[in-house]
Scaffold this motif. Structure first.
Motif, PDB file in Angstrom:
ATOM      1  N   LEU A 582      38.702  -5.998   3.710  1.00  0.00           N
ATOM      2  CA  LEU A 582      38.551  -4.740   3.201  1.00  0.00           C
ATOM      3  C   LEU A 582      38.796  -3.848   2.520  1.00  0.00           C
ATOM      4  N   VAL A 583      39.894  -4.356   2.265  1.00  0.00           N
ATOM      5  CA  VAL A 583      41.080  -2.972   1.225  1.00  0.00           C
ATOM      6  C   VAL A 583      40.475  -3.647  -0.277  1.00  0.00           C
ATOM      7  N   LEU A 584      40.186  -5.153  -0.429  1.00  0.00           N
ATOM      8  CA  LEU A 584      40.198  -5.349  -1.515  1.00  0.00           C
ATOM      9  C   LEU A 584      38.689  -5.137  -1.818  1.00  0.00           C
ATOM     10  N   LYS A 585      37.816  -5.319  -0.688  1.00  0.00           N
ATOM     11  CA  LYS A 585      36.528  -5.253  -1.871  1.00  0.00           C
ATOM     12  C   LYS A 585      36.261  -3.374  -2.301  1.00  0.00           C
ATOM     13  N   LEU A 586      36.570  -2.302  -0.985  1.00  0.00           N
ATOM     14  CA  LEU A 586      36.895  -1.389  -1.129  1.00  0.00           C
ATOM     15  C   LEU A 586      37.394  -0.995  -2.606  1.00  0.00           C
ATOM     16  N   LYS A 587      38.531  -1.746  -2.903  1.00  0.00           N
ATOM     17  CA  LYS A 587      38.807  -1.011  -4.472  1.00  0.00           C
ATOM     18  C   LYS A 587      37.844  -1.502  -5.520  1.00  0.00           C
ATOM     19  N   ASN A 588      37.400  -2.553  -5.302  1.00  0.00           N
ATOM     20  CA  ASN A 588      35.772  -2.888  -6.044  1.00  0.00           C
ATOM     21  C   ASN A 588      34.429  -2.155  -6.350  1.00  0.00           C
ATOM     22  N   LYS A 589      35.058  -1.404  -4.866  1.00  0.00           N
ATOM     23  CA  LYS A 589      33.915  -0.608  -4.893  1.00  0.00           C
ATOM     24  C   LYS A 589      34.633   0.454  -5.972  1.00  0.00           C
ATOM     25  N   LEU A 590      35.368   1.414  -6.081  1.00  0.00           N
ATOM     26  CA  LEU A 590      35.575   2.142  -6.741  1.00  0.00           C
ATOM     27  C   LEU A 590      35.618   1.682  -8.562  1.00  0.00           C
ATOM     28  N   LEU A 591      36.098   0.327  -8.279  1.00  0.00           N
ATOM     29  CA  LEU A 591      35.434   0.012 -10.291  1.00  0.00           C
ATOM     30  C   LEU A 591      34.649  -0.066 -10.120  1.00  0.00           C
ATOM     31  N   GLN A 592      34.299  -0.379  -9.429  1.00  0.00           N
ATOM     32  CA  GLN A 592      32.221  -0.534  -9.957  1.00  0.00           C
ATOM     33  C   GLN A 592      31.272   1.317 -10.027  1.00  0.00           C
ATOM     34  N   ALA A 593      32.572   1.940  -9.227  1.00  0.00           N
ATOM     35  CA  ALA A 593      31.689   2.806  -9.440  1.00  0.00           C
ATOM     36  C   ALA A 593      32.422   3.152 -10.774  1.00  0.00           C
ATOM     37  N   ASP A 594      33.658   3.502 -10.861  1.00  0.00           N
ATOM     38  CA  ASP A 594      33.885   4.032 -12.584  1.00  0.00           C
ATOM     39  C   ASP A 594      32.877   3.330 -13.634  1.00  0.00           C
ATOM     40  N   ARG A 595      33.544   1.804 -13.058  1.00  0.00           N
ATOM     41  CA  ARG A 595      32.248   0.636 -14.448  1.00  0.00           C
ATOM     42  C   ARG A 595      31.604   1.486 -14.824  1.00  0.00           C
ATOM     43  N   GLU A 596      30.174   1.513 -13.777  1.00  0.00           N
ATOM     44  CA  GLU A 596      28.681   2.150 -13.713  1.00  0.00           C
ATOM     45  C   GLU A 596      27.978   3.586 -13.535  1.00  0.00           C
ATOM     46  N   HIS A 597      29.599   4.085 -13.805  1.00  0.00           N
ATOM     47  CA  HIS A 597      28.957   5.969 -13.459  1.00  0.00           C
ATOM     48  C   HIS A 597      28.017   5.771 -13.160  1.00  0.00           C
ATOM     49  N   LEU A 598      28.595   5.341 -10.950  1.00  0.00           N
ATOM     50  CA  LEU A 598      27.702   5.548  -9.564  1.00  0.00           C
ATOM     51  C   LEU A 598      27.643   7.226  -9.907  1.00  0.00           C
ATOM     52  N   PRO A 599      26.608   7.888  -9.294  1.00  0.00           N
ATOM     53  CA  PRO A 599      26.153   9.046  -8.991  1.00  0.00           C
ATOM     54  C   PRO A 599      27.422   9.843  -7.924  1.00  0.00           C
ATOM     55  N   VAL A 600      28.198   9.547  -7.805  1.00  0.00           N
ATOM     56  CA  VAL A 600      29.173   9.671  -6.538  1.00  0.00           C
ATOM     57  C   VAL A 600      30.204  10.918  -6.904  1.00  0.00           C
ATOM     58  N   LYS A 601      30.233  11.524  -6.151  1.00  0.00           N
ATOM     59  CA  LYS A 601      30.533  13.275  -6.278  1.00  0.00           C
ATOM     60  C   LYS A 601      32.160  12.750  -6.180  1.00  0.00           C
ATOM     61  N   THR A 602      32.817  13.612  -6.755  1.00  0.00           N
ATOM     62  CA  THR A 602      34.008  13.251  -6.908  1.00  0.00           C
ATOM     63  C   THR A 602      34.710  13.038  -5.861  1.00  0.00           C
ATOM     64  N   ASP A 603      34.220  14.150  -4.550  1.00  0.00           N
ATOM     65  CA  ASP A 603      35.221  14.203  -3.441  1.00  0.00           C
ATOM     66  C   ASP A 603      34.539  12.705  -2.978  1.00  0.00           C
ATOM     67  N   THR A 604      33.777  12.136  -2.665  1.00  0.00           N
ATOM     68  CA  THR A 604      33.774  10.965  -2.174  1.00  0.00           C
ATOM     69  C   THR A 604      34.662   9.997  -1.914  1.00  0.00           C
ATOM     70  N   LEU A 605      34.951   9.608  -3.353  1.00  0.00           N
ATOM     71  CA  LEU A 605      35.661   8.848  -4.157  1.00  0.00           C
ATOM     72  C   LEU A 605      37.235   8.789  -4.077  1.00  0.00           C
ATOM     73  N   LYS A 606      38.146  10.074  -4.081  1.00  0.00           N
ATOM     74  CA  LYS A 606      39.282  10.645  -3.890  1.00  0.00           C
ATOM     75  C   LYS A 606      39.014  10.367  -1.744  1.00  0.00           C
ATOM     76  N   LYS A 607      37.708  10.708  -1.860  1.00  0.00           N
ATOM     77  CA  LYS A 607      37.983  10.138   0.550  1.00  0.00           C
ATOM     78  C   LYS A 607      37.919   8.651   0.181  1.00  0.00           C
ATOM     79  N   LEU A 608      37.457   8.265  -0.132  1.00  0.00           N
ATOM     80  CA  LEU A 608      37.996   6.640  -0.615  1.00  0.00           C
ATOM     81  C   LEU A 608      38.774   6.132  -0.896  1.00  0.00           C
ATOM     82  N   GLN A 609      39.327   6.374  -1.787  1.00  0.00           N
ATOM     83  CA  GLN A 609      40.751   6.287  -2.069  1.00  0.00           C
ATOM     84  C   GLN A 609      41.534   6.900  -0.993  1.00  0.00           C
ATOM     85  N   THR A 610      42.170   7.822  -0.286  1.00  0.00           N
ATOM     86  CA  THR A 610      42.582   8.631   0.851  1.00  0.00           C
ATOM     87  C   THR A 610      42.748   7.299   1.931  1.00  0.00           C
TER      88      THR A 610
END
Length: 633
Positions: A582-610
Motif C-alpha cells: 500500500l505504501v509503495l502504491k501511495l508513493k507512486n500515486k504522489l509521483l504520478q500526480a507530480d509528473r502528470e500535473h493532476l488536478p489535485v489540491k495541495t491540501d490533498t497531497l499533503k494529507k496523503l503524505q501524512t
C-alpha cells in the motif's frame, strides 16, 4: 459559394487576421515609437512547437508560477497586449527578470533565453554555396544539418526578385527525430494554462524571419541579401514579429556585437507565464506583455472573412494549399486559416511558408497517394502544376485600393480545369454541408454601405465564427462528459474506473434534442458534417485531449477518495506485506500526480503524505528505515 480573396486595402492574408489579439495582426502599427505609445500584440494561433534545447529548471521556475494561470487582471479578449516604455523602465524590468526563484536555486546562463527562443540565426547568400547559415547564437545552440538546411531555404523568399527592401514572414518546420527532450517540464506545465492556439507542438519549431534585399554595387551579385531569423518553439507570432521590427534594422547596421547584446537582453526575460504581466527589456525599451490564459473570455480569436466554406474544410482537416505572391501573405493566410476554428485546436500539420527545398517536399507533393491532411502556403509558381491534383486550392491576388469592398470570387470546380489560371479565388469541388448564412452577409454588406471601420467588420466576423465553432463543439462536449463514471463508482480500494466507450451512433442520437440547433440558427446537413468530422484528425486530437483530461480527473478523484480513508486503521488490520505494498502504491500515486500535473489540491497531497508517514511509523524499525529512504515520504 463565393469567397472573397481580397479585402479592402489588404491582401487575403491580412483580411483573415483579427485586429486585436488571439491571432496575428500583420500591420499593428509601425513598431516602437516614443513613449507612451501602445502596441497590441496578438497571440498567434494554434500550432505548437518543440521543447527547448535548454529550459528553466523546474525548481527554479516555480517561484514565478502562479497556479491557475497566474495573477494579473482578467481581461476581455485573449490577445497578448504589449506596451512600450522608455529606457528608464529597463531597471524595473531587469529586476523582475533577474529575481531569484523562491527555492533559491540559481539560474544557469541562457536558461531564461531558452524559455523563449531556441536560437537566433543569420542566413546569407554565398555565391558558391547559395543560402547558408552564417551565424548561430548562442554559439552552443544545437541544430542538426537537416534543420539548418530547412532554415536556410525557408528564410529567403522563393522568388526574391520582387522583394526589394524589408520583408517579414514566418515558417514552421519539423524537428529532427532523435533530438533529446527538454530536461524539465516547466514550459509544458505552463502549456496547461494557455488557450489552444498558443500551445506548443513538441515536434515543430517556428522560424520568424526579417529578410532584407537592397542594391549594393560593392557586392558581386549587386545585391545585399540577408535574413535575421528567430527560432522558437513558441507560436507567439506577433510578439516575435514586433521584436524583429525593433532589432533587425539595427542589426544589419551593427552586426554580431549587437546580436549578442539582444540575446543577453532576452536572457533577462522572466518565464513566459500565462496570465501575468511580463516586462521584457529589449535594446533600450521595455515591452510589457500579458500572455492570455484559457480562462480569458473569448472574443478576439482569429477570424476569416467571407470564408464559410473554408471554415468547414479546416474543421474537417482537408488538404489545402494557399498560393500567394509573397511569403508574408502566404504565412499570414495559413495562420489565419488554422485559427478560424478556434477555440477548437487544429491538429494536422500546417506550413505557413513551404518551398521546394523543404525536407518534406516529396512527402507532401507525391501523386502516388492522396494529399495529406495539411495546409501549405507557397509562393513558387512551380507549385501551380505540382499541386494541381490537390482538392482545395486558394489563390491570392493583388491588393485592392483602400476603401474597396472585398470582391466576391466564384469558386472554380477543379474537375473542369485543365490548368490553374492565375485569377484569385478558391478552386474546389467541395460542397459545404451547411447553408450559407445570409444574415451575416447582409450585416456585413450593411456595414460596407455605412462605411463601418474594417476593425468593426472583423470583430463581427470574429464573433460569428467563434459562436459557430462553439455551437458545433458543445454537443460533443456534452456527450463526452456523459462518458465519465459517476463519483460514487470510485472506490479507494480499486483502480480508478475507465471512461465509457465513445459510440458514434449514441452520439448521433443525442443531436435530435441536444444538437447545434439549440445555439445556432444555421440550417444544413449537420449530421453529415459531424459524421465527416468524426473521421478527421481534428476530432482525433480533440478527443484524445478530452480523454486525457477526464482520465486525470478520475485519478485525482481516486486520490481524494484515498485521503478520506483511515489508512492507518486499514494497515493495522492487514499484514506487513500488504501494508508495504500500500505504501509503495501511495508513493507512486504522489509521483504520478507530480509528473502528470493532476488536478489535485495541495491540501490533498499533503494529507496523503501524512497518511504515508503515519503508516510507515507504525511499522517495525527495519521497515521504517527502508521505506523512508524510498520515494517522497
Amino acid at each position: 459559394m463565393c469567397c472573397g480573396p481580397r479585402a479592402a486595402g489588404r491582401s487575403l492574408g491580412d483580411a483573415l487576421l483579427p485586429r486585436a489579439g488571439g491571432g496575428l495582426q500583420p500591420d499593428a502599427g509601425p513598431g516602437f515609437r516614443a513613449p507612451p505609445a501602445v502596441v497590441r500584440l496578438s497571440a498567434p494561433l494554434a500550432p505548437s512547437p518543440p521543447a527547448p534545447a535548454w529550459s528553466l529548471p523546474a525548481e527554479a521556475a516555480r517561484g514565478h508560477v502562479v497556479p491557475g494561470g497566474g495573477a494579473g487582471p482578467r481581461r476581455r479578449g485573449s490577445g497578448m497586449a504589449l506596451w512600450e516604455r522608455g529606457a528608464g523602465g529597463a531597471a524595473e524590468a531587469g529586476e523582475d527578470a533577474t529575481e531569484e526563484p523562491e527555492r533559491g536555486l540559481p539560474l544557469l546562463p541562457w536558461d531564461r533565453f531558452s524559455a523563449w527562443l531556441h536560437c537566433v540565426c543569420v542566413v546569407g547568400f554565398d555565391l558558391e554555396l547559395g543560402q547558408a547559415v552564417e551565424v548561430i547564437y548562442p554559439p552552443h545552440s544545437k541544430l542538426t544539418d537537416k534543420e539548418k538546411t530547412n532554415i536556410c531555404y525557408l528564410s529567403f523568399p522563393d522568388s526574391n526578385s520582387g522583394c526589394l527592401g524589408d520583408t517579414q514572414f514566418c515558417f514552421r518546420f519539423r524537428r529532427s527525430s532523435g533530438r533529446k527532450a527538454s530536461l524539465c517540464c516547466f514550459l509544458d506545465h505552463l502549456d496547461r494554462d494557455l488557450p489552444v492556439y498558443l500551445k506548443k507542438d513538441p515536434a515543430y519549431y517556428y522560424g520568424y524571419v526579417y529578410f532584407r534585399q537592397v542594391r549594393d554595387k560593392s557586392l558581386k551579385r549587386g545585391y545585399f541579401q540577408k535574413s535575421l531569423v528567430l527560432i522558437s518553439k513558441l507560436p507567439y507570432i506577433h510578439l516575435f514579429r514586433t521584436v524583429l521590427k525593433q532589432i533587425a534594422p539595427e542589426y544589419f547596421e551593427k552586426s554580431e556585437a549587437f546580436l549578442e547584446a539582444v540575446c543577453s537582453d532576452v536572457d533577462r526575460w522572466p518565464p513566459p507565464v500565462p496570465g501575468e504581466v511580463l516586462h521584457l527589456p529589449i535594446m533600450g525599451v521595455v515591452m510589457k506583455l500579458r500572455i492570455p490564459t484559457y480562462r480569458d473570455k473569448p472574443g478576439t480569436t482569429p477570424v476569416v472573412q467571407n470564408m464559410h466554406q473554408l471554415w468547414e474544410l479546416v474543421l474537417l482537416g482537408e488538404p489545402l494549399v494557399v498560393m500567394a505572391p509573397s511569403p508574408a501573405e502566404s504565412s499570414e493566410t495559413v495562420l489565419a486559416l488554422v485559427s478560424c476554428i478556434s477555440p477548437l485546436k487544429y491538429c494536422s500539420d500546417f506550413r505557413p511558408y513551404f518551398t521546394i527545398h523543404d525536407s518534406e517536399f516529396k512527402e507532401y507533393t507525391t501523386r502516388t497517394q492522396a494529399p495529406p491532411s495539411v495546409i501549405l502556403g507557397v509562393t513558387n509558381p512551380f507549385f501551380a502544376k505540382t499541386l494541381q491534383h490537390w482538392p482545395h486550392i486558394i489563390r491570392i491576388g493583388d491588393m485592392k485600393l483602400p476603401g474597396d469592398v472585398p470582391k466576391q470570387v466564384k469558386v472554380k470546380k477543379l474537375k473542369n480545369l485543365k490548368t490553374l489560371d492565375s485569377k484569385p479565388g478558391v478552386y474546389t469541388s467541395y460542397k459545404p454541408y451547411l447553408n450559407k448564412d445570409e444574415e451575416i452577409v447582409k450585416q456585413l454588406q450593411k456595414g460596407v454601405q455605412q462605411k463601418r471601420p474594417t476593425e468593426a467588420q472583423s470583430a463581427i466576423l470574429r464573433r460569428y465564427f467563434l459562436e459557430l465553432t462553439e455551437s458545433f463543439i458543445i454537443p460533443l462536449e456534452r456527450y463526452v462528459a456523459s462518458l465519465m463514471p459517476l463519483q460514487k463508482c470510485i472506490s479507494p480500494w480499486k483502480s480508478p474506473p475507465q471512461l465509457r466507450h465513445f459510440s458514434q451512433d449514441d452520439f448521433m442520437k443525442t443531436l435530435e434534442k441536444a444538437g447545434p440547433q439549440l445555439t445556432s440558427g444555421l440550417k444544413g446537413d449537420w449530421i453529415g458534417l459531424y459524421r465527416h468530422f468524426l473521421k478527421s484528425p481534428n476530432f482525433d486530437g480533440w478527443f484524445r485531449s478530452r480523454q486525457k483530461e477526464m482520465t486525470q480527473k478520475l485519478e485525482a478523484l481516486h486520490l481524494e477518495a484515498l485521503c478520506n480513508e483511515n489508512l492507518v486503521f486499514w494497515s493495522q488490520k492487514h499484514t506487513e506485506v500488504e501494508t508495504v505494498d500500500l505504501v509503495l502504491k501511495l508513493k507512486n500515486k504522489l509521483l504520478q500526480a507530480d509528473r502528470e500535473h493532476l488536478p489535485v489540491k495541495t491540501d490533498t497531497l499533503k494529507k496523503l503524505q501524512t497518511h504515508i508517514r503515519d503508516i510507515i511509523l507504525a511499522l517495525p524499525d527495519d521497515l521504517q528505515d527502508i521505506l523512508l529512504k524510498t520515494g517522497t515520504a
